[in-house]
Design an enzyme around this catalytic site. Structure first.
Site, mmCIF file in Angstrom:
data_model
loop_
_atom_site.group_PDB
_atom_site.id
_atom_site.type_symbol
_atom_site.label_atom_id
_atom_site.label_comp_id
_atom_site.label_asym_id
_atom_site.label_seq_id
_atom_site.Cartn_x
_atom_site.Cartn_y
_atom_site.Cartn_z
ATOM 1 N N LYS A 221 -9.342 -9.172 97.746
ATOM 2 C CA LYS A 221 -8.572 -7.795 97.841
ATOM 3 C C LYS A 221 -7.084 -7.849 97.594
ATOM 4 O O LYS A 221 -6.416 -8.971 97.078
ATOM 5 C CB LYS A 221 -8.661 -7.501 99.386
ATOM 6 C CG LYS A 221 -10.038 -7.059 99.632
ATOM 7 C CD LYS A 221 -10.584 -6.299 101.102
ATOM 8 C CE LYS A 221 -11.471 -5.319 101.021
ATOM 9 N NZ LYS A 221 -11.663 -4.917 102.477
ATOM 10 N N ARG A 255 -17.886 -11.008 104.561
ATOM 11 C CA ARG A 255 -18.330 -10.002 103.350
ATOM 12 C C ARG A 255 -17.664 -10.574 102.052
ATOM 13 O O ARG A 255 -16.426 -10.574 101.733
ATOM 14 C CB ARG A 255 -18.135 -8.563 103.656
ATOM 15 C CG ARG A 255 -18.688 -7.789 102.490
ATOM 16 C CD ARG A 255 -18.233 -6.309 102.633
ATOM 17 N NE ARG A 255 -18.894 -5.245 101.830
ATOM 18 C CZ ARG A 255 -18.185 -5.006 100.588
ATOM 19 N NH1 ARG A 255 -16.861 -5.552 100.534
ATOM 20 N NH2 ARG A 255 -18.606 -4.130 99.597
#
Length: 286
Positions: A221, A255
Site C-alpha cells: 500500500k 489480505r
C-alpha cells in the site's frame, strides 16, 4: 473462534487471505487476473502456498473508470461460482461495498463480504445476515468509495477506528450476522494519510483488545511506499515488516498479494509468541 464458510480458526491461528483482482486496472498487477483462467490459476497457487481465504474483487479501490453494479457482478458472480465448484473448502470472500452485488455473490457461494468502504451501503450487512455470511467491518473515515483522502484529520485516529469498526460489528450481529464470522479492519490508507496508517499499525493491539478478530490489508500500500519512498513493485519488504509487527500485536487475518512470503512471516511470529511449534525440531537432538 473465527468461523468462515466451512472453516474454523482458533484465536491465535494466523489466516492468509489472497487477493484475486477481477479488474483490468488494478494498481498492483495491472489486470493479470482479469481473465478467468489466470484468475483460477492464481486461486490454485494461493491455496497451495497456504491461503485459507481468497478475496475476489471486481472494482479497483482507487479512482478510475466507472464500474456499474452490473459490470461488477459480471466480473465476480460467475467466477465465485466456479471457484466454489473447483475448491469447495476454500473460504470465498468478495470485496464489495454494494448490497446488490453482495446478494448475487452470496447466492453464487461466497462465504464472506469484505466491505472495505466502512458500511457506505448499510444494506450490505443485511445481506450478510440473510445468507449467514461473514462480514469485514472497515474504517474508511467516511470516505466515498474509490476516492483518495485529502487533508483528512482526526483528534485520535485509533479512537475513531474503534468507534466505527466496533459499531459496525455490533450492528451486523444485531442484524443476524453470526458473531463468530465478523471481523474488524483498521482500513490502512482508506481515509487516512501515511502517518494515520502508521499509528493505526502501532496501536493495533487496541483493536485486538476489543475481542473482535482483526483483519489487516497492508499489501504494497501507499503508506508503505511513502514511508520507505519505494514504488509499488518495491514494497514487499516494507509490507512484510508491517505484517510481522501486526502479527505480534495480535492481528489474525492478512489480505495479501505475496502469499508464500506472508505465510512464513506470520508462522514465524506465531512460533516466537508460543502459539505454534517449529515445523521440524532436529537441532541439538541428534
Amino acid at each position: 473462534m473465527l468461523r468462515l464458510g466451512r472453516r474454523e480458526f482458533d484465536a491465535h491461528e494466523p489466516v492468509i487471505m489472497a487477493i484475486v483482482n477481477r479488474t483490468p486496472d488494478s494498481f498492483y498487477d495491472q489486470g493479470a487476473t482479469f481473465r478467468d483462467e489466470p484468475a483460477l490459476a492464481r486461486v490454485e497457487q494461493a491455496i497451495a502456498e497456504g491461503a485459507a481465504i481468497v478475496d475476489i474483487g471486481g472494482v479497483k479501490a482507487g479512482p478510475g473508470e466507472a464500474v456499474s453494479p452490473e459490470e461488477e457482478a459480471r466480473r465476480t458472480v460467475g467466477f465465485v461460482a466456479e471457484v466454489r465448484r473447483r475448491f469447495p473448502d476454500v473460504v470465498i470472500s468478495v470485496d464489495t461495498w454494494r448490497a446488490d452485488v453482495g446478494e448475487a455473490v452470496c447466492e453464487a457461494g461466497a462465504d464472506l463480504l469484505n466491505d472495505a468502504w466502512g458500511g457506505v451501503d448499510p444494506r450490505l450487512a443485511e445481506v450478510a445476515a440473510r445468507y449467514r455470511a461473514g462480514l469485514v467491518c472497515t474504517h474508511a473515515g467516511g470516505a466515498e468509495p474509490r476516492t483518495r483522502p485529502h487533508r483528512v484529520t482526526y483528534d485520535d485516529v485509533m479512537a475513531d477506528i474503534l468507534k466505527v469498526t466496533v459499531g459496525l460489528a455490533e450492528r451486523a450481529v444485531a442484524l443476524g450476522v453470526p458473531r463468530e464470522s465478523v471481523l474488524i479492519d483498521p482500513g490502512h490508507d482508506f481515509g487516512k494519510n501515511t502517518r494515520h496508517s502508521l499509528e493505526a499499525t502501532r496501536r493495533l493491539d487496541e483493536m485486538v483488545a476489543t475481542g473482535w478478530p482483526v483483519l489487516v490489508s497492508l499489501s504494497n500500500k501507499d503508506f508503505v511506499g511513502e514511508t520507505l519512498d519505494r514504488p509499488v513493485k518495491e514494497r514487499v519488504v516494507g509490507t512484510l515488516a508491517t505484517t510481522a509487527v501486526s502479527a505480534w500485536l495480535g492481528a489474525q487475518v492478512y489480505r495479501v498479494h505475496e502469499v508464500a512470503e506472508t505465510r512464513q512471516v506470520v508462522d514465524m511470529v506465531a512460533a516466537i509468541a508460543g502459539h505454534r511449534g517449529p515445523a521440524v525440531a532436529r537441532r541439538g537432538l541428534a
